[in-house]
Design an enzyme around this catalytic site. Structure first.
Site, PDB file in Angstrom:
ATOM      1  N   GLN A  27       0.814  -1.229   0.000  1.00  0.00           N
ATOM      2  CA  GLN A  27       0.000   0.000   0.000  1.00  0.00           C
ATOM      3  C   GLN A  27       0.843   1.273   0.000  1.00  0.00           C
ATOM      4  OE1 GLN A  27      -3.110  -0.066  -0.637  1.00  0.00           O
ATOM      5  NE2 GLN A  27      -3.782  -2.121  -0.078  1.00  0.00           N
TER       6      GLN A  27
ATOM      7  N   THR B 130       7.304 -22.007 -15.038  1.00  0.00           N
ATOM      8  CA  THR B 130       7.588 -21.180 -16.213  1.00  0.00           C
ATOM      9  C   THR B 130       7.280 -19.719 -15.897  1.00  0.00           C
ATOM     10  OG1 THR B 130       7.031 -23.028 -17.620  1.00  0.00           O
ATOM     11  CG2 THR B 130       7.000 -20.851 -18.660  1.00  0.00           C
TER      12      THR B 130
ATOM     13  N   CYS C 212      -9.676  -8.473   1.336  1.00  0.00           N
ATOM     14  CA  CYS C 212      -9.346  -9.894   1.520  1.00  0.00           C
ATOM     15  C   CYS C 212     -10.039 -10.495   2.734  1.00  0.00           C
ATOM     16  CB  CYS C 212      -7.841 -10.091   1.622  1.00  0.00           C
ATOM     17  SG  CYS C 212      -7.072  -9.802   0.044  1.00  0.00           S
TER      18      CYS C 212
HETATM   19  N1  PLP Z   1      -0.580  -6.783   1.558  1.00  0.00           N
HETATM   20  C1  PLP Z   1      -1.423  -5.742   1.673  1.00  0.00           C
HETATM   21  C2  PLP Z   1      -1.147  -4.681   2.693  1.00  0.00           C
HETATM   22  C3  PLP Z   1      -2.562  -5.665   0.869  1.00  0.00           C
HETATM   23  O1  PLP Z   1      -3.398  -4.627   1.005  1.00  0.00           O
HETATM   24  C4  PLP Z   1      -2.799  -6.703  -0.083  1.00  0.00           C
HETATM   25  C5  PLP Z   1      -4.011  -6.683  -0.912  1.00  0.00           C
HETATM   26  O2  PLP Z   1      -5.001  -6.062  -0.609  1.00  0.00           O
HETATM   27  C6  PLP Z   1      -1.877  -7.751  -0.174  1.00  0.00           C
HETATM   28  C7  PLP Z   1      -0.782  -7.765   0.665  1.00  0.00           C
HETATM   29  C8  PLP Z   1      -2.075  -8.887  -1.134  1.00  0.00           C
HETATM   30  O3  PLP Z   1      -1.838  -8.490  -2.460  1.00  0.00           O
HETATM   31  P1  PLP Z   1      -2.186  -9.462  -3.664  1.00  0.00           P
HETATM   32  O4  PLP Z   1      -3.607  -9.199  -4.004  1.00  0.00           O
HETATM   33  O5  PLP Z   1      -1.245  -9.058  -4.775  1.00  0.00           O
HETATM   34  O6  PLP Z   1      -1.953 -10.839  -3.205  1.00  0.00           O
END
Ligand code: PLP
Length: 376
Positions: A178, A234, A320
């Site tokens: 971020q 790959t 997430c």
């Molecule tokens: N780390 C942080 C602080 C995030 O906000 C996110 C995604 O929201 C990630 C890691 C994970 O990123 P990715 O979607 O590329 O796996």
């Protein structure tokens, strides 16, 4: 539509899209093939690695291409811990990390690692003093994010790094997803750093891990010689090749976009401060790209849907975790009540947002408050 959800993901820049589709058409060879097409792809891939390394002020061999930042975080944490278990089994991590870090830590408990969680303070950060007080002889790894994805709080990475590096056997991992291309990331003082392309107007399924040359990792994806044998499979050459363009364009605009986004953030803060019902949860000194707010009597889900109906996209918490618990654990960790944590929404701004959109957002909030029979 107004898109205020750039911390979840971003649009792909037209320049990146164009080059990517050309590469898919013309450079589809395997970067490890010995024929001319393979060699040409290999050259482009290595050129991209060199360019990225030069922009980040690290060595080309310190860039490991991966499929997403979750993979980079997993590789950094699990790969480092498993490879260096003989040095110690104590790990420090902040208590508000992205699930890719939290779950990598939980996984390591199965292998006998002791994971100690560092509480953030009321400003949403981990202090260097706290890290210092928790470091032990057997601490091998400290992990903190640079910018918190829910609040925008900025951890003092340089100060923490100084503390970590006084300790002979300990290394520092920083999730820079971020922060990268929004504020300067001090790569020189970080041992393992994570970046994701889709947060900076690049492709989904494209990311990297900066791994300093003295750091040894256990590969998580066993395979061939790709990425120095640390990440088999790959190469996703077209994605890795356009990542250097994605990064260059993002860094070129960093200062200008920061200023524009700061004005949008200031305006929304100022207008919401006039509304009794509204609260600003992000600290004053947070990254202006992320603004966490809540309304007293309207829950996250209701507010998110009401804004959605008016064509405004926001998040109710980190994307997430959006299908799990119904409150923000970051807000609770900062000392906010569970009520505020269940009422928060996250606005996250990007390069294409305008002041006009900020005004429309404020008007939409006022209408929603009135629709719910609440006073402004
Ligand atoms: N780390 C942080 C602080 C995030 O906000 C996110 C995604 O929201 C990630 C890691 C994970 O990123 P990715 O979607 O590329 O796996």
């Amino acid at each position: 539509m107004i898109y205020f959800d750039h911390s979840s993901t971003t649009s792909v820049r037209p320049e990146v899209r164009r080059v990517y589709s050309q590469l898919l058409e013309t450079q589809y060879g395997n970067a490890d093939s010995l024929h001319s097409m393979g060699r040409s792809v290999h050259q482009l891939l290595e050129k991209s690695r060199e360019n990225i390394a030069s922009m980040l002020h690290v060595l080309p061999t310190e860039i490991i291409f991966t499929g997403c930042a979750s993979e980079s975080n997993s590789l950094a944490i699990i790969g480092y811990a498993l490879k260096n278990k003989s040095r110690g089994n104590h790990i420090l991590v902040s208590n508000v990390e992205h699930p890719s870090v939290q779950n990598a830590m939980a996984f390591l408990k199965n292998f006998g690692f002791e994971i100690e969680y560092l509480p953030i303070n009321s400003s949403g950060i981990v202090t260097a003093d706290l890290v210092q007080s928790k470091l032990r002889k057997d601490t091998i790894l400290v992990s903190t994010m640079h910018v918190n994805n829910e609040m925008g709080a900025i951890n003092p990475v340089e100060e923490i790094s100084q503390v970590v590096h006084q300790h002979p056997t300990c290394v520092y991992h920083v999730d820079c997803v971020q922060s990268f291309s929004k504020i300067d990331v001090p790569f020189s003082c970080i041992d393992l750093a994570t970046i994701s392309a889709h947060k900076i107007h690049g492709l989904k399924g494209s990311a990297l891990l900066v791994k300093k040359k003295n750091i040894q990792l256990m590969p998580l994806v066993q395979g061939g010689q790709q990425e120095q044998g640390i990440r088999g499979g790959t190469e996703n050459a077209p994605a890795n090749i356009v990542l250097s363009k994605t990064i260059r364009l993002a860094l070129e605009e960093q200062k200008e976009v920061y200023q524009r986004v700061s004005k949008i953030n200031e305006f929304i803060r100022m207008e919401l401060n006039k509304i009794k019902e509204a609260h600003i949860n992000s600290p004053e000194e947070a990254l202006p790209y992320i603004l966490n707010i809540s309304f007293d009597q309207i829950t996250s889900e209701v507010l998110l849907n009401a804004l959605d109906q008016k064509g405004i996209c926001v998040s109710a918490k980190s994307t997430c975790s959006s299908h799990q618990r119904n409150y923000s654990s970051t807000l609770v960790a900062m000392g906010y009540s569970e009520k505020i944590a269940t009422h928060m929404i996250r606005l996250s701004f990007g390069k294409d947002n305008t002041m006009q959109e900020a005004r429309i957002f404020i008007d939409a909030c006022k209408e929603i408050i009135k629709d719910y029979g609440l006073s402004l």
